[in-house]
Design a protein around this motif. Structure first.
Motif, PDB file in Angstrom:
ATOM      1  N   GLY A   1      27.196 -10.031  59.467  1.00 11.95           N
ATOM      2  CA  GLY A   1      25.914 -10.587  59.036  1.00 11.95           C
ATOM      3  C   GLY A   1      25.821 -10.816  57.543  1.00 11.95           C
TER       4      GLY A   1
ATOM      5  N   SER B   1      25.576 -12.730  54.226  1.00 11.00           N
ATOM      6  CA  SER B   1      25.139 -14.082  53.860  1.00 11.00           C
ATOM      7  C   SER B   1      25.395 -14.401  52.399  1.00 11.00           C
ATOM      8  CB  SER B   1      23.652 -14.272  54.186  1.00 11.00           C
ATOM      9  OG  SER B   1      22.858 -13.366  53.465  1.00 11.00           O
ATOM     10  N   VAL B   2      25.571 -13.389  51.564  1.00 10.36           N
ATOM     11  CA  VAL B   2      25.907 -13.604  50.153  1.00 10.36           C
ATOM     12  C   VAL B   2      27.268 -12.943  49.914  1.00 10.36           C
ATOM     13  CG1 VAL B   2      25.250 -13.223  47.750  1.00 10.36           C
ATOM     14  CG2 VAL B   2      23.468 -13.632  49.470  1.00 10.36           C
TER      15      VAL B   2
ATOM     16  N   LEU C   1      24.935 -16.643  43.976  1.00 14.50           N
ATOM     17  CA  LEU C   1      23.657 -16.512  43.265  1.00 14.50           C
ATOM     18  C   LEU C   1      23.505 -15.134  42.629  1.00 14.50           C
ATOM     19  CD1 LEU C   1      21.004 -14.938  44.925  1.00 14.50           C
ATOM     20  CD2 LEU C   1      21.770 -16.629  46.563  1.00 14.50           C
TER      21      LEU C   1
ATOM     22  N   HIS D   1      27.583  -6.175  48.071  1.00 12.05           N
ATOM     23  CA  HIS D   1      26.292  -5.526  47.800  1.00 12.05           C
ATOM     24  C   HIS D   1      26.039  -4.447  48.834  1.00 12.05           C
ATOM     25  CE1 HIS D   1      25.676  -9.125  50.281  1.00 12.05           C
ATOM     26  NE2 HIS D   1      24.713  -8.469  50.902  1.00 12.05           N
TER      27      HIS D   1
ATOM     28  N   ARG E   1      15.469  -5.438  43.691  1.00 14.33           N
ATOM     29  CA  ARG E   1      14.792  -5.442  44.995  1.00 14.33           C
ATOM     30  C   ARG E   1      15.133  -6.712  45.767  1.00 14.33           C
ATOM     31  NH1 ARG E   1      11.772  -0.948  44.810  1.00 14.33           N
ATOM     32  NH2 ARG E   1      11.145  -0.321  42.717  1.00 14.33           N
ATOM     33  N   ASP E   2      15.375  -6.498  47.078  1.00 15.17           N
ATOM     34  CA  ASP E   2      15.700  -7.633  47.950  1.00 15.17           C
ATOM     35  C   ASP E   2      14.488  -8.554  48.041  1.00 15.17           C
ATOM     36  OD1 ASP E   2      18.006  -7.979  50.449  1.00 15.17           O
ATOM     37  OD2 ASP E   2      16.195  -9.208  50.507  1.00 15.17           O
ATOM     38  N   ILE E   3      14.750  -9.867  48.021  1.00 19.07           N
ATOM     39  CA  ILE E   3      13.674 -10.865  48.060  1.00 19.07           C
ATOM     40  C   ILE E   3      12.988 -10.909  49.429  1.00 19.07           C
ATOM     41  CG2 ILE E   3      14.988 -12.905  48.837  1.00 19.07           C
ATOM     42  CD1 ILE E   3      13.743 -14.393  46.397  1.00 19.07           C
TER      43      ILE E   3
ATOM     44  N   HIS F   1      22.985  -2.440  50.637  1.00 18.69           N
ATOM     45  CA  HIS F   1      21.547  -2.415  50.888  1.00 18.69           C
ATOM     46  C   HIS F   1      21.108  -0.948  50.910  1.00 18.69           C
ATOM     47  CE1 HIS F   1      21.232  -6.609  52.655  1.00 18.69           C
ATOM     48  NE2 HIS F   1      22.518  -6.399  52.857  1.00 18.69           N
TER      49      HIS F   1
ATOM     50  N   ASN G   1      27.242  -5.319  54.605  1.00 20.80           N
ATOM     51  CA  ASN G   1      27.646  -6.248  55.652  1.00 20.80           C
ATOM     52  C   ASN G   1      28.916  -6.975  55.221  1.00 20.80           C
ATOM     53  OD1 ASN G   1      25.347  -5.607  57.193  1.00 20.80           O
ATOM     54  ND2 ASN G   1      24.110  -7.070  56.049  1.00 20.80           N
TER      55      ASN G   1
HETATM   56  P1  5GP Z   1      23.580  -9.953  53.363  1.00 14.08           P
HETATM   57  O1  5GP Z   1      22.932 -10.731  54.461  1.00 14.08           O
HETATM   58  O2  5GP Z   1      24.659 -10.765  52.674  1.00 14.08           O
HETATM   59  O3  5GP Z   1      24.049  -8.590  53.758  1.00 14.08           O
HETATM   60  O4  5GP Z   1      22.443  -9.664  52.314  1.00 14.08           O
HETATM   61  C1  5GP Z   1      22.026 -10.590  51.353  1.00 14.08           C
HETATM   62  C2  5GP Z   1      20.673 -10.156  50.915  1.00 14.08           C
HETATM   63  O5  5GP Z   1      20.346 -10.854  49.735  1.00 14.08           O
HETATM   64  C3  5GP Z   1      19.573 -10.464  51.935  1.00 14.08           C
HETATM   65  O6  5GP Z   1      18.935  -9.266  52.316  1.00 14.08           O
HETATM   66  C4  5GP Z   1      18.644 -11.423  51.182  1.00 14.08           C
HETATM   67  O7  5GP Z   1      17.282 -11.221  51.475  1.00 14.08           O
HETATM   68  C5  5GP Z   1      18.975 -11.124  49.736  1.00 14.08           C
HETATM   69  N1  5GP Z   1      18.773 -12.246  48.850  1.00 14.08           N
HETATM   70  C6  5GP Z   1      19.200 -13.526  49.049  1.00 14.08           C
HETATM   71  N2  5GP Z   1      18.861 -14.289  47.996  1.00 14.08           N
HETATM   72  C7  5GP Z   1      18.201 -13.484  47.122  1.00 14.08           C
HETATM   73  C8  5GP Z   1      17.607 -13.736  45.841  1.00 14.08           C
HETATM   74  O8  5GP Z   1      17.612 -14.825  45.282  1.00 14.08           O
HETATM   75  N3  5GP Z   1      17.016 -12.656  45.239  1.00 14.08           N
HETATM   76  C9  5GP Z   1      16.999 -11.420  45.816  1.00 14.08           C
HETATM   77  N4  5GP Z   1      16.391 -10.438  45.135  1.00 14.08           N
HETATM   78  N5  5GP Z   1      17.558 -11.168  47.014  1.00 14.08           N
HETATM   79  C10 5GP Z   1      18.145 -12.194  47.660  1.00 14.08           C
END
Ligand code: 5GP
Length: 113
Positions: A92, A94-95, A4, A99, A28-30, A101, A86
């Motif tokens: 942890g 998830s995407v 995404l 990225h 910005r994170d959602i 943070h 991550n």
């Molecule tokens: P991870 O868990 O992979 O380290 O971080 C993925 C981050 O992407 C999470 O903090 C999550 O809130 C953020 N995230 C997931 N989907 C979206 C989205 O559609 N838009 C935005 N802005 N952040 C997202």
């Protein structure tokens, strides 16, 4: 494989973008975990730091410099902040698009959960 975040890069889904150039995007994170929670990503599709190659050196250095600039711009430089990436299931992640943070605006605890 695209995630995404590629759709965010291509403006196919909206995001609150705070910085963009040819190499990276910051938005910005959602689901913010701190008053400031920004994700900084390369435009190149890279899964995580585990899949970086030597040719990604410039992108990575650029992202780190921009992350520090964004932190300053967000007013975080004086009190400090955290930059986290991550990796994989235990990390942890998830995407599966690299990225970083950028978290700040409150006292963060250590160690993380
Ligand atoms: P991870 O868990 O992979 O380290 O971080 C993925 C981050 O992407 C999470 O903090 C999550 O809130 C953020 N995230 C997931 N989907 C979206 C989205 O559609 N838009 C935005 N802005 N952040 C997202």
């Amino acid at each position: 494989m695209s995630t995404l975040f590629t759709k965010i890069i291509n403006k196919e889904i909206p995001a609150d973008i705070v910085y963009e150039d040819d190499l990276c995007l910051a938005f910005r994170d959602i689901n913010p975990q701190a008053p400031v929670h920004i994700l900084i990503i390369p435009k190149k599709e890279i899964v995580s730091i585990a899949t970086l190659t030597a040719e990604d050196k410039e992108i990575l250095a650029h992202i780190m410099l921009k992350t520090a600039e964004i932190a300053k711009h967000e007013g975080l430089a004086d009190n400090g902040y955290r930059v986290v990436t991550n990796v994989g299931e235990n990390g942890g992640q998830s995407v599966f698009h690299l990225h970083f943070h950028l978290l700040g605006g409150r006292k963060l605890t250590w160690p993380p959960g």
